[in-house]
Design a protein around this motif. Sequence first.
Motif, mmCIF file in Angstrom:
data_model
loop_
_atom_site.group_PDB
_atom_site.id
_atom_site.type_symbol
_atom_site.label_atom_id
_atom_site.label_comp_id
_atom_site.label_asym_id
_atom_site.label_seq_id
_atom_site.Cartn_x
_atom_site.Cartn_y
_atom_site.Cartn_z
ATOM 1 N N GLY A 85 0.764 -1.238 0.000
ATOM 2 C CA GLY A 85 0.000 0.000 0.000
ATOM 3 C C GLY A 85 0.792 1.284 0.000
ATOM 4 N N ARG A 86 2.071 1.237 -0.342
ATOM 5 C CA ARG A 86 2.832 2.488 -0.410
ATOM 6 C C ARG A 86 2.376 3.312 -1.614
ATOM 7 N NH1 ARG A 86 4.670 -1.182 3.412
ATOM 8 N NH2 ARG A 86 6.376 -0.276 4.628
ATOM 9 N N GLU A 87 2.454 4.611 -1.462
ATOM 10 C CA GLU A 87 2.046 5.500 -2.549
ATOM 11 C C GLU A 87 3.019 5.387 -3.722
ATOM 12 O OE1 GLU A 87 -0.697 7.108 -2.621
ATOM 13 O OE2 GLU A 87 -1.308 6.706 -0.542
ATOM 14 N N ASP A 88 2.505 5.630 -4.933
ATOM 15 C CA ASP A 88 3.331 5.508 -6.133
ATOM 16 C C ASP A 88 4.558 6.410 -6.064
ATOM 17 O OD1 ASP A 88 1.546 3.686 -7.124
ATOM 18 O OD2 ASP A 88 0.481 5.122 -8.409
ATOM 19 N N GLU A 89 4.381 7.615 -5.502
ATOM 20 C CA GLU A 89 5.504 8.549 -5.411
ATOM 21 C C GLU A 89 6.610 7.992 -4.521
ATOM 22 O OE1 GLU A 89 2.388 9.239 -4.834
ATOM 23 O OE2 GLU A 89 1.764 10.710 -6.350
ATOM 24 N N GLN A 90 6.213 7.361 -3.424
ATOM 25 C CA GLN A 90 7.217 6.802 -2.516
ATOM 26 C C GLN A 90 7.942 5.627 -3.165
ATOM 27 O OE1 GLN A 90 5.729 5.192 1.165
ATOM 28 N NE2 GLN A 90 7.760 5.002 2.079
ATOM 29 N N VAL A 91 7.192 4.786 -3.862
ATOM 30 C CA VAL A 91 7.800 3.638 -4.532
ATOM 31 C C VAL A 91 8.808 4.113 -5.577
ATOM 32 C CG1 VAL A 91 7.354 1.633 -5.995
ATOM 33 C CG2 VAL A 91 5.784 2.185 -4.122
ATOM 34 N N ALA A 92 8.421 5.117 -6.350
ATOM 35 C CA ALA A 92 9.324 5.652 -7.372
ATOM 36 C C ALA A 92 10.568 6.264 -6.736
ATOM 37 C CB ALA A 92 8.589 6.694 -8.215
#
Length: 635
Positions: A85-92
């Motif tokens: 459930g991490r946000e896309d911005e954090q994953v990137a």
Amino acid sequence: PDIVGVELTGKLQPGITGTDMVLAITEFLRKERVVGAYLEFYGEGADALTVGDRATISNMTPEYGATAAMFYIDSQTIDYLKLTGREDEQVALVEAYAKHTGLWADSLTTAEYERVLTFDLSSVTRTLAGPSNPHAHLPTSELAKNGIAGDMDKARAEEKAGRMPDGAVIIAAITSCTNTSNPRNMVAAGLIARNANRLGLTRKPWVKSSLAPGSKTVKMYLEEAGLMGELEDLGFGVVAYACTTCNGMSGALEPKIQEEIIERDLYATAVLSGNRNFDGRIHPHAKQAFLASPPLVVAYAIAGTIRFDIEKDILGHDAQGNPVTLKDIWPDDSEIDAIVKSSVKPEQFRDTYIPMFDLQKAARTLVSPLYEWRPQSTYIRRPPYWEGNMAKERGLKGMRPLAILPDNITTDHLSPSNAIQLNSAAGEYLDKMGLPEEDFNSYATHRGDHLTAQRATLANPKLFNEMVHDEQGKVVQGSLARVEPEGKVTRMWEAIETYMARKQPLIIIAGADYGQGSSRDWAAKGVALAGVETIVAEGFERIHRTNLIGMGVMPLQFEEGTTRHTLALDGTEIYDVEGAPQPGAKLTLVIHRQSGSAERVPVICRLDTAEEVSIYTAGGVLQRFAQDFLESTAA
């Protein structure tokens, strides 16, 4: 520190779980002597492991003695971040940062290590660990060969007569360790339960079963998959989201079961998906414990005895009378993977963890920053770490041995965490304080009250103190000591009280691998409060050695080839230590024997850094903190 490369080759065979893998790796790494090392895993085998499987390996670091077990950041990491459930911005950001800083897997392919170990994942078979040690690798195909399984005719006859069989599994627990944060393990357990229920198999009535996930998401995805009810039907309902059985907090047995175990002196066992199975840890009436994967825990709840040959014996019969064995209920990897993919969802993690970290801006009331100590509390008491034995200078002179201990002493031997019994020193104290026995709880829950917790010092009934022998000269098992110079054998706590009253400085002599197991703070606090000034052993586990220094206890190590046996120590001696503590320095252990002779033995100072020397000379980490604080406020 030593940085060791661990190359994982091959891949796990079908039907083999992450737990099987980590138990085999734990045995391998313990044999390779990686105590204190930093391990970096790599290779084609590591590439294929999910973060759940990697975390299961890393979570067992204390069991093989390393400081850390690390995996590189790669696509598996990114998949896990998305899954949880991490946000896309954090994953990137994680991916970009790892690649920019050289922490991405591709950047580490040219890394060179002074020492490289290789482990073939394809060699792993279904396995248990035990008894008594997590590195005691026990393939399930060799249970009979190792004297664990056998004589099921006798077991079935006892069951038919209404009695528990030899080797009865009285506790089957899926616990809160990383095993239950690994979705593949938990889904496999749910599928085993489903398949068993469909075939009419049931848990044996004497088995206390439980599920204590480390995360609330476990129940969510098991419910999503329709497997939670299947586990509950077999007795594996959620009892807590916390440490339970794995930390000795399995709760009471049914009275009639406990009575039968005691009356028949039954060899009763526990099977759990935890990290540690040291003697006496899991339950006072479980004489030995075995580690297993969550699906194997379910299978043993059905089998009901450790004497059951889990790969061969018949678990029961279906409605048509056909025999059912483990292979008939073991799920396919493809089904496990499909359910994980469809049932483990990012929103489960968001729903669980985002509210947990939301700041609650409720109305606040100003209170005094000073805690109001309650004299009758048995849970939180004003600590004594600047008083008594903790306040006096460690002279390292005139020390008598509190205990002479064998190899593989664990922190559970030094300070157990499990349920407090009425006939123990802590139980007698709590009884005097007015607590009913059912409210004694565990040693671990009383760690904030030193008057209870210090009574756990060396209180494990499975302890062997080599100073205490029977009439035939055999070492007696139990929490026992011999008070010198009288030579009187007493319970360990009474010996500690006697020496404390005399202000007698103490020493402990031990074998190899001293202090295995969890980072039990009271394993160091207890001996320090008792007046132990130094521990001389053939080797130390990293975490416990550090904790001893933090409590102002000097760790000293015999040189290679010198042991308590070669020195013929019997506990009548008086000891001095000569020399200034410096990292790795050679000091002298002076042994004054009863005959009047003295022997000078070189030992290695295991204050390994200048910082550790500074902490020790201050009297411990708390004393060092107090000194630093007072100096900073005076400046």
